[in-house]
Design a protein around this motif. Structure first.
Motif, PDB file in Angstrom:
ATOM      1  N   ILE A   1      -2.867   7.377   1.267  1.00 23.40           N
ATOM      2  CA  ILE A   1      -2.529   5.979   0.992  1.00 23.40           C
ATOM      3  C   ILE A   1      -1.220   5.580   1.668  1.00 23.40           C
ATOM      4  CG2 ILE A   1      -1.966   4.327  -0.838  1.00 23.40           C
ATOM      5  CD1 ILE A   1      -3.868   5.943  -2.656  1.00 23.40           C
ATOM      6  N   SER A   2      -0.204   6.439   1.583  1.00 27.60           N
ATOM      7  CA  SER A   2       1.053   6.110   2.254  1.00 27.60           C
ATOM      8  C   SER A   2       0.869   6.114   3.768  1.00 27.60           C
ATOM      9  CB  SER A   2       2.156   7.097   1.851  1.00 27.60           C
ATOM     10  OG  SER A   2       1.870   8.403   2.303  1.00 27.60           O
TER      11      SER A   2
ATOM     12  N   ILE B   1       0.832  -1.206   0.000  1.00 24.94           N
ATOM     13  CA  ILE B   1       0.000   0.000   0.000  1.00 24.94           C
ATOM     14  C   ILE B   1       0.862   1.251   0.000  1.00 24.94           C
ATOM     15  CG2 ILE B   1      -1.582   1.375   1.426  1.00 24.94           C
ATOM     16  CD1 ILE B   1      -2.901  -1.238   2.291  1.00 24.94           C
ATOM     17  N   ASN B   2       1.896   1.274   0.829  1.00 24.87           N
ATOM     18  CA  ASN B   2       2.765   2.448   0.905  1.00 24.87           C
ATOM     19  C   ASN B   2       3.471   2.693  -0.428  1.00 24.87           C
ATOM     20  OD1 ASN B   2       3.699   4.207   3.395  1.00 24.87           O
ATOM     21  ND2 ASN B   2       5.453   4.000   2.043  1.00 24.87           N
TER      22      ASN B   2
ATOM     23  N   THR C   1      -3.866  10.111   8.884  1.00 25.77           N
ATOM     24  CA  THR C   1      -4.249   8.744   8.543  1.00 25.77           C
ATOM     25  C   THR C   1      -3.579   7.745   9.470  1.00 25.77           C
ATOM     26  OG1 THR C   1      -4.464   9.421   6.219  1.00 25.77           O
ATOM     27  CG2 THR C   1      -4.402   7.060   6.678  1.00 25.77           C
TER      28      THR C   1
ATOM     29  N   LEU D   1      -1.881   5.211   5.279  1.00 23.33           N
ATOM     30  CA  LEU D   1      -2.549   3.943   5.554  1.00 23.33           C
ATOM     31  C   LEU D   1      -1.522   2.820   5.691  1.00 23.33           C
ATOM     32  CD1 LEU D   1      -5.042   2.092   5.764  1.00 23.33           C
ATOM     33  CD2 LEU D   1      -5.136   2.074   3.254  1.00 23.33           C
TER      34      LEU D   1
ATOM     35  N   GLY E   1       0.999   4.244  -2.921  1.00 25.02           N
ATOM     36  CA  GLY E   1       0.758   5.671  -2.683  1.00 25.02           C
ATOM     37  C   GLY E   1       1.909   6.541  -3.129  1.00 25.02           C
TER      38      GLY E   1
ATOM     39  N   PHE F   1      -4.145  12.295  -1.841  1.00 22.91           N
ATOM     40  CA  PHE F   1      -4.303  10.849  -1.943  1.00 22.91           C
ATOM     41  C   PHE F   1      -2.990  10.110  -1.733  1.00 22.91           C
ATOM     42  CE2 PHE F   1      -8.295  12.154  -3.814  1.00 22.91           C
ATOM     43  CZ  PHE F   1      -9.172  11.198  -3.330  1.00 22.91           C
TER      44      PHE F   1
END
Length: 292
Positions: free
Chosen positions: A128-129, A22-23, A199, A131, A26, A124
């Motif tokens: 995302i990063s 995920i990181n 986040t 998260l 992002g 975003f």
């Protein structure tokens, strides 16, 4: 250390793998294409990859800069954390390499999803990063070695861990501004940092943090019974003594959610109008749901 490594859990490895992927998504899909910068070592790696030859990629710098920092913090953080952290950064690095060099995703000129819109990319990319970083922390690892350095050196410097990390990022963004001779991208990177930070807090602490109520009262029996009957949960009692009056009292420790605070205060004050209540947030509550 070997004893610690035997406690590695498959669920943690799985979630750390997800966090690294995920990181990487992002950073490589939203931030790197438009030359925005992540925070910490990740942001430093992005800057270095831009000003060095192409064969020195983002993935290379992520490993070269992060792994020594995690190993340096081995004694302070423990072998299990270090193993988890290095694994997470390894997944992050490999995933970033796959996205930028192997998979059929064109991230060379602009974000495949947000184009060249810097605000969208900053928001975003940060979400995302963040998260990914939050999941890494939640499951025992870390995505960035600067956090380990903050834990080690912040107290020696007389600052908090958060202040240490923030100071590092401010210096990083100032250097980025001078290197690229523009302040637009570093300023948008601050938006990225803010989005990622919120986040991470959301993932680590949860959206609905519980409230801890400490009640000082002379009617502990009645208060505990009323709270237990109303909320169907337990209470904890501790002996206390008034610092000024010298009178014997009791302290009741009680956990509620934010929607129950007003009702709890009304119940307590109806029983003991002179009771003293303090309320603070708690991040996690682990309970068997039995009364104590």
């Amino acid at each position: 250390m070997l004893k610690q490594l035997k406690t590695i859990k498959p669920i943690n490895i799985f979630m750390l793998t997800v966090a690294g992927i995920i990181n990487a998504f992002g950073v490589t899909v939203f931030l790197a294409p438009v030359k925005l910068y992540d925070s910490g070592i990740s942001g430093t790696s992005m800057l270095l990859s831009q000003v060095t030859p192409d064969y020195l990629s983002l993935s290379f710098f992520l490993l070269v800069l992060n792994v020594p920092l995690f190993l340096y913090g081995l004694k302070k953080q423990g072998g299990l954390f270090t193993c988890y952290a290095i694994y997470t950064v390894g997944v992050y690095s490999v995933s970033a390499w796959l996205i930028t060099d192997i998979l059929p995703i064109d991230v060379s000129m602009a974000s495949p999803l947000a184009g060249t819109d810097l605000l969208l990319c900053a928001l975003f990319g940060g979400l995302i990063s963040g998260l990914g970083s939050g999941l890494a922390i939640r499951f025992g690892g870390a995505m960035d070695g600067i956090e380990v350095m903050a834990v080690i050196f912040a107290k020696r410097l007389g600052v908090t861990v958060g202040t240490f990390v923030m100071a590092y990022n401010i210096v990083l963004y100032i250097i980025c501004g001078f290197v690229i001779e523009s302040w637009i991208l570093p300023l948008y990177s601050i938006v990225t940092y803010a989005a990622a930070l919120k986040t991470v807090d959301f993932i680590v602490d949860g959206v609905d943090r519980a409230k801890c109520a400490i009640i000082i009262t002379t009617e502990a029996d009645k208060v505990c019974k009323a709270l237990s009957d109303e909320f169907e949960t337990g209470t904890t009692r501790l002996e206390a003594r008034g610092g000024y009056s010298g009178k014997d009292k009791e302290m009741v420790y009680f956990i509620v959610n934010r929607f129950q605070v007003t009702k709890m205060k009304n119940i307590v004050h109806d029983i003991d109008p002179c009771s003293y209540i303090t309320i603070s947030e708690v991040a996690d509550v682990f309970s068997s749901n039995s009364k104590t």
